[in-house]
Design a protein around this motif. Sequence first.
Motif, mmCIF file in Angstrom:
data_model
loop_
_atom_site.group_PDB
_atom_site.id
_atom_site.type_symbol
_atom_site.label_atom_id
_atom_site.label_comp_id
_atom_site.label_asym_id
_atom_site.label_seq_id
_atom_site.Cartn_x
_atom_site.Cartn_y
_atom_site.Cartn_z
ATOM 1 N N ARG A 1 -11.912 9.757 54.398
ATOM 2 C CA ARG A 1 -11.719 9.119 53.101
ATOM 3 C C ARG A 1 -12.919 8.256 52.734
ATOM 4 N N ALA A 2 -13.467 7.565 53.727
ATOM 5 C CA ALA A 2 -14.651 6.743 53.469
ATOM 6 C C ALA A 2 -15.810 7.590 52.973
ATOM 7 N N LEU A 3 -15.983 8.774 53.562
ATOM 8 C CA LEU A 3 -17.054 9.663 53.128
ATOM 9 C C LEU A 3 -16.823 10.120 51.690
ATOM 10 N N LEU A 4 -15.588 10.481 51.363
ATOM 11 C CA LEU A 4 -15.284 10.897 49.992
ATOM 12 C C LEU A 4 -15.626 9.799 48.990
ATOM 13 N N GLU A 5 -15.315 8.562 49.358
ATOM 14 C CA GLU A 5 -15.571 7.448 48.435
ATOM 15 C C GLU A 5 -17.052 7.113 48.332
ATOM 16 N N LEU A 6 -17.838 7.550 49.293
ATOM 17 C CA LEU A 6 -19.288 7.420 49.175
ATOM 18 C C LEU A 6 -19.884 8.534 48.314
ATOM 19 N N GLY B 1 -28.273 8.714 41.976
ATOM 20 C CA GLY B 1 -27.224 7.901 41.380
ATOM 21 C C GLY B 1 -27.456 6.431 41.687
ATOM 22 N N THR B 2 -27.242 5.578 40.706
ATOM 23 C CA THR B 2 -27.517 4.150 40.911
ATOM 24 C C THR B 2 -26.581 3.518 41.920
ATOM 25 N N ASP B 3 -25.369 4.092 42.102
ATOM 26 C CA ASP B 3 -24.370 3.497 42.987
ATOM 27 C C ASP B 3 -24.249 4.231 44.316
ATOM 28 N N ASP B 4 -25.285 4.945 44.684
ATOM 29 C CA ASP B 4 -25.296 5.688 45.944
ATOM 30 C C ASP B 4 -25.531 4.722 47.106
ATOM 31 N N LEU B 5 -24.553 4.605 47.990
ATOM 32 C CA LEU B 5 -24.692 3.771 49.178
ATOM 33 C C LEU B 5 -24.940 4.596 50.435
ATOM 34 N N LEU B 6 -24.676 5.906 50.364
ATOM 35 C CA LEU B 6 -24.897 6.763 51.526
ATOM 36 C C LEU B 6 -26.390 6.949 51.769
ATOM 37 N N THR B 7 -27.115 7.273 50.724
ATOM 38 C CA THR B 7 -28.585 7.227 50.724
ATOM 39 C C THR B 7 -28.967 6.291 49.591
ATOM 40 N N GLU C 1 -26.622 6.408 35.912
ATOM 41 C CA GLU C 1 -25.862 5.158 36.000
ATOM 42 C C GLU C 1 -24.441 5.423 36.477
ATOM 43 N N GLY C 2 -24.036 4.659 37.507
ATOM 44 C CA GLY C 2 -22.672 4.731 38.007
ATOM 45 C C GLY C 2 -22.382 5.856 38.973
ATOM 46 N N ALA C 3 -23.370 6.703 39.236
ATOM 47 C CA ALA C 3 -23.151 7.864 40.100
ATOM 48 C C ALA C 3 -23.328 7.500 41.564
ATOM 49 N N ARG C 4 -22.556 8.159 42.402
ATOM 50 C CA ARG C 4 -22.668 8.001 43.853
ATOM 51 C C ARG C 4 -23.426 9.200 44.433
#
Length: 262
Positions: A147-152, A207-213, A234-237
């Motif tokens: 689930r954490a991966l999906l939310e990233l 994506g501006t909201d990408d925390l994975l990379t 903007e707003g993309a993961r």
Amino acid sequence: MPVVTAPDGVALSYQVAGRGHPLVLLAGQANNHHWWDGVRPDFAREHLTVTLDWRGTGASDKPDEPYGTRGFAADVVAVLDDLGIERAHVYGTSMGGRVAQWVAADHPERVVALVLGCTSPGGRYGVERDDAVRKSLGQPDRRAAERALLELMYTPRWLADHPGPHRTTGDPGMPPHARRRHLRASADHDAWDALPGITAPTLVIHGTDDLLTPAANAPLLAGRIPKAATALIEGARHAYFEEFREVAGEIVLDFLADNAER
């Protein structure tokens, strides 16, 4: 599906769809060609799209030996050779973007235009995900980690409307050794010194909201590759290309059209 044998004897499965100037689409770590299923038709309307199952995934061989992003780039060239394609556009996302850097750096004569999505230069200059993200992906509860991966990958709103199955969270048929080999290949990537030698017109998209990379990698890449352009969504993961399909697809297709061979 067609198969080519790489110079080291590994069988690589690849896929072709569409018509037009060739466009190679490179998937993320521990994923096969299905990574692109959600958006491939958009590109296949204008391009002959080429994908492959990385060694260790899909219908390709899965040897238990070291993998590397530079070696994956050689696999891409083996596929192009088998198809008789001398020059192509190359669009890589996530680990596929790392591989695309090596395709463009080591084989400049094969790349017409380059697109690097949600990726990093790696090495000492690459911006890594933070400890909280690492812990969320490494937690012992497998369902919680998934689930954490999906939310990233996607925003909560998109996930609520798209319960799955999801194509970007890993090849379920990969053996454990291949998953480990992919993880190490991506982690060991370092193309920093090679990036200034890339001659293909390049677009860096993130994506501006990408925390994975983290999105901070985008200006690093664009600043290192001569005359590279940048597009931030903007707003993309991490899976910006799927969730923000219309916006991202148009940006990439326009860039490729502007840099087509005449």
